[in-house]
Write an enzyme that holds these catalytic residues in place. Structure first.
Site, PDB file in Angstrom:
ATOM      1  N   CYS A 101       0.802  -1.226   0.000  1.00 30.79           N
ATOM      2  CA  CYS A 101       0.000   0.000   0.000  1.00 30.79           C
ATOM      3  C   CYS A 101       0.835   1.278   0.000  1.00 30.79           C
ATOM      4  CB  CYS A 101      -0.934   0.012   1.214  1.00 30.79           C
ATOM      5  SG  CYS A 101      -1.960  -1.465   1.324  1.00 30.79           S
ATOM      6  N   HIS A 157      -3.086   6.885   2.094  1.00 28.71           N
ATOM      7  CA  HIS A 157      -3.523   5.592   1.563  1.00 28.71           C
ATOM      8  C   HIS A 157      -4.987   5.386   1.923  1.00 28.71           C
ATOM      9  CE1 HIS A 157      -4.140   1.478   0.713  1.00 28.71           C
ATOM     10  NE2 HIS A 157      -4.066   1.080   1.973  1.00 28.71           N
ATOM     11  N   ASN A 181     -10.166  -0.171  -0.991  1.00 27.61           N
ATOM     12  CA  ASN A 181      -8.715  -0.213  -0.827  1.00 27.61           C
ATOM     13  C   ASN A 181      -8.098  -0.803  -2.089  1.00 27.61           C
ATOM     14  OD1 ASN A 181      -6.050  -0.772  -0.159  1.00 27.61           O
ATOM     15  ND2 ASN A 181      -6.520  -1.582   1.865  1.00 27.61           N
TER      16      ASN A 181
END
Length: 315
Positions: free
Chosen positions: A113, A241, A271
């Site tokens: 990520c 993020h 995500n």
């Protein structure tokens, strides 16, 4: 050595959209349960014939077009991804081939990520050191391909997509548009976010990540601002993020970015791992919510409990 800037951005998401109600038909969950815990309402899902390099190439092509550049204007291609199934050729090489590039250096970075912010820093360093003239940096992930769709704790989180940036040297006398990176990791907590096994499957210890992010990340983000000579209250944008809205919103407040527009793309994209920061940033710029030159904090965190952040000037 000279400074660098982001010349242009591009983003891409597959056409198929999964809603929370769609997921409620697969596992024991509901729109209310997902929305209240992570803030996600929809996510995009690539098909079996849409590999990671195709997602990346779409976003990269848009960034090139926005910058008014052709394939041969790029001599370094960096792709941040943790979901490419094949080892070789790497994703960056396949993206270069799709775009018709002739002889760029091509590298993949797997920092999950935090991949895009690591790759952006690497491109900045390469251009400033004279090792590259102009770099294409892409964050792209197909998280739905590494997801256990019977696990309601993870399948509700993920989405697919890509975001891209063109990095080039600034003109003499211009201020750099990419600030110094702050990066690191917490190796002993590598178990907190994993993509392991055969076939590979995404798993995480959600509470461990939540506690670490909410307790440790604000001070790290303020250090990024210090390195760039920008006070948190001077930030026009904050793009973290896109993992969980319950992490993103409190963090922006704890950082002290009281005047910033905070990216909340997680609501519609879920995500998307390495894609999440460039995807969210490109959308804010495309909608005109962040003007050219606006100081914006980028901060990636997650897998390996690695992190990387920098303050950039919006192209």
């Amino acid at each position: 050595m000279t400074g660098t800037r982001i010349a242009a951005l591009g983003h891409y998401q597959p056409a198929k959209v999964l809603t929370n109600d769609d997921l409620a038909a697969l596992v024991d969950t509901s729109d209310e349960w997902i929305s209240s815990r992570v803030g996600i309402r929809t996510r995009h899902m690539a098909g079996p014939d849409e590999p990671v390099d195709e997602l990346a190439a779409h976003a990269a092509g848009k960034a090139l077009a926005a910058a008014g550049l052709g394939p041969d204007d790029i001599d370094l291609v960096l792709v941040a991804t943790s979901t490419a199934i094949d080892r070789s050729p790497n994703t960056a090489a396949r993206v270069a081939a799709r775009l018709g590039m002739t002889s760029p250096a091509t590298m993949d970075l797997n920092v999950v990520c935090a991949g895009f912010t690591h790759a952006l820093a690497t491109a900045d360093h390469a251009v400033r050191a004279g090792a590259a003239r102009r770099a294409l940096v892409v964050g792209a992930d197909k998280m739905t391909e590494v997801t256990d769709w019977s696990d309601r704790t993870t399948c509700v989180l993920v989405g697919d997509g890509a975001g891209a940036a063109i990095v080039e040297a600034v003109e003499d006398g211009q201020e750099p548009g990419i600030g110094p990176v702050l990066w690191g990791s917490v190796p002993e907590m590598g178990h907190a976010v994993r993509i392991e096994g055969t076939p590979p499957r995404f798993a995480q210890e959600g509470q461990s990540v939540y506690r670490w992010a909410t307790q440790q990340l604000p001070a790290l983000a303020r250090q990024v601002c210090e390195r760039s000579g920008v006070r948190p209250e001077e930030l026009a944008g904050v793009v973290l993020h896109q993992a969980n809205l319950r992490i993103i919103e409190p963090l922006a407040a704890k950082i002290g970015a009281v005047n910033a527009i905070v990216a909340r793309d997680v609501i519609e994209s879920g995500n998307t791992s390495a894609a999440s920061i460039p995807l969210a940033l490109a959308k804010l710029v495309e909608r005109g919510e962040l003007p050219s030159g606006a100081p914006t904090l980028l901060f990636g965190f997650g897998g390996n409990l690695s992190y990387a952040g920098q303050v950039i000037r919006v192209p």
